[in-house]
Design a protein around this motif. Structure first.
Motif, short mmCIF file in Angstrom:
data_model
loop_
_atom_site.label_atom_id
_atom_site.label_comp_id
_atom_site.label_asym_id
_atom_site.label_seq_id
_atom_site.Cartn_x
_atom_site.Cartn_y
_atom_site.Cartn_z
N VAL A 130 51.25 34.06 45.09
CA VAL A 130 50.41 35.16 45.55
C VAL A 130 49.69 35.82 44.37
CG1 VAL A 130 50.50 37.45 46.62
CG2 VAL A 130 51.82 35.58 47.58
N ALA A 131 50.38 35.94 43.25
CA ALA A 131 49.76 36.57 42.07
C ALA A 131 48.59 35.73 41.58
CB ALA A 131 50.80 36.74 40.97
N ALA A 154 53.53 43.58 52.83
CA ALA A 154 54.87 43.37 52.25
C ALA A 154 54.72 42.86 50.82
CB ALA A 154 55.63 42.33 53.07
N TYR A 155 55.74 43.04 50.03
CA TYR A 155 55.76 42.40 48.72
C TYR A 155 56.11 40.93 48.92
CZ TYR A 155 55.29 46.78 46.25
OH TYR A 155 54.80 47.95 45.76
N ALA A 156 55.59 40.10 48.00
CA ALA A 156 55.83 38.65 48.11
C ALA A 156 57.32 38.33 48.08
CB ALA A 156 55.09 37.92 47.00
N CYS A 157 58.10 39.12 47.33
CA CYS A 157 59.54 38.84 47.25
C CYS A 157 60.18 39.00 48.63
CB CYS A 157 60.22 39.70 46.20
SG CYS A 157 59.82 41.45 46.28
N GLY A 191 51.49 41.11 43.79
CA GLY A 191 52.31 40.35 44.74
C GLY A 191 52.33 40.94 46.14
N VAL A 192 51.14 41.24 46.68
CA VAL A 192 51.11 41.91 48.00
C VAL A 192 50.60 40.94 49.06
CG1 VAL A 192 50.31 43.91 49.30
CG2 VAL A 192 50.76 44.12 46.85
N VAL A 193 51.31 40.91 50.18
CA VAL A 193 51.10 39.88 51.21
C VAL A 193 50.87 40.53 52.56
CG1 VAL A 193 52.33 38.03 52.44
CG2 VAL A 193 52.65 38.30 49.99
#
Ligand SMILES: NC(=O)c1ccc[n+]([C@@H]2O[C@H](COP(=O)([O-])OP(=O)(O)OC[C@H]3O[C@@H](n4cnc5c(N)ncnc54)[C@H](OP(=O)(O)O)[C@@H]3O)[C@@H](O)[C@H]2O)c1
Length: 310
Positions: free
Chosen positions: A72-73, A227-230, A206-208
């Motif tokens: 994502v980054a 959501a955050y990618a994690c 890292g935002v999805v």
């Protein structure tokens, strides 16, 4: 979501047996609630050998989300470069935290496509080892330094992925018309500084956007539905019923990132619109950065002064 309300400085400074025991307590709660996979968000990923000790203690697979975060980054950074009119093949790219688990794989993925690559971290030995291995793989455009301000002043794209819980990069060192993609949580660039400089595009790394109209019923710093990618990696593994410890320990690789790309496509997880400190970046801001870029004198990427010969 199971929350353990500690800030990164507290996690770093507490005794590791205490932080590990709290993480295992949270993991056991997840297990009792029926979780079949556990995702560790942001700084929780550091505790207990990056998820390894938790996975051993709870008998439920664990992931830190690192492989999907990398994907994502990179997508966000390339898309932002495109939006402000920077050609990646001519761009000078600084990776701050280049020897870390996110930084190293981002570096390896980008190495052949960028004009110049500037690797930054504190440990020079690791930096030079990484630079050497990139050169062996055919990249001739790699330099390294441990001077952050030197590295950012020459960059068109600054990718930040360090474990430092404080600001490291000063916006005043960055040239107008550049892009900063800050993956670090907490961020390594100050929000107030970034907001003032309208000729530099600072985006979260890292935002999805998960599929559908998701409501997490909890504000963790992003706009509703994001959501955050994690977190998203954990969701995708669950949707795929792939109940394995995916991104724990040193288990991070280009192959695993590629597998995440397949899962994201299959399950409809996408890069969110650009956000900066959790808020959507206005179109006018992107336009202002693109204009600042055009106003910059054209230049060939110039080599950095190395901190030691490589
Ligand atoms: N957005 C998301 O969804 C998401 C998901 C996972 C992780 N993250 C965040 O991504 C960041 C990086 O994670 P990671 O797992 O790659 O960390 P990591 O493996 O610990 O790597 C950290 C890197 O930063 C460098 N570094 C640390 N302190 C530094 C300093 N003061 N100056 C310069 N370099 C420094 C380290 O090298 P030296 O020690 O040699 O300096 C290393 O290269 C973290 O902030 C994490 O919270 C975000």
């Amino acid at each position: 979501m199971i929350l353990w309300p500690m800030i990164p400085e507290q996690i770093i400074n507490m005794r590791s047996d205490f932080t590990i025991s709290k993480l295992i307590e949270a993991g056991r709660l997840a297990q009792q609630l029926g979780a079949r996979i556990i995702g560790l968000g942001a700084y929780a990923a550091w505790i207990g050998k990056r998820g390894v000790l938790l996975a051993e203690a709870v008998n439920v697979p664990v992931t830190t989300g690192t492989n999907y975060t990398i994907l994502v980054a990179i997508e966000a950074a390339l898309s932002a470069l495109n939006a402000v009119g920077i050609n990646i093949s001519e761009a000078s790219v600084s990776v701050i935290g280049a020897t870390g688990s996110i930084g190293e794989i981002c570096t390896r993925i980008l190495a052949k496509d960028v004009g110049q690559l500037i690797l930054v971290a504190r440990n020079e030995e690791k930096l030079h080892k990484l630079a050497g291995s990139l050169r062996e793989a055919g990249s001739t455009n790699v330099t390294c330094t441990n001077s952050i301000n030197n590295a950012v002043s020459k960059a068109d794209l600054i990718l930040i992925a360090t474990s430092a819980p404080t600001a490291l990069v000063s916006i005043d060192d960055i040239k107008p018309g550049s892009v900063v993609c800050d993956i670090s949580l907490p961020h390594n660039i100050l929000k107030d500084e970034a907001e003032k400089k309208t000729d530099i595009l600072v985006i979260d790394g890292g935002v999805v956007k998960p599929p559908g109209n998701v409501d997490f019923h909890f504000c963790f710093g992003l706009e509703k539905g994001l959501a955050y990618a994690c977190m998203a990696e954990t969701m995708m593994l669950a949707l795929e019923e792939l109940y394995v410890s995916y991104s724990i320990g040193g288990n991070i690789s280009i192959l695993k990132v590629a597998k995440m790309a397949q899962l994201a496509k299959k399950h409809g997880f996408k890069l969110a619109e650009f956000t900066s400190f959790g808020k959507t970046v206005p179109k006018e801001r992107i336009k202002a950065v693109a204009e600042a870029r055009l106003a910059q004198p054209t230049h060939s990427p110039c080599p950095l002064t190395l901190s030691r010969p490589s």
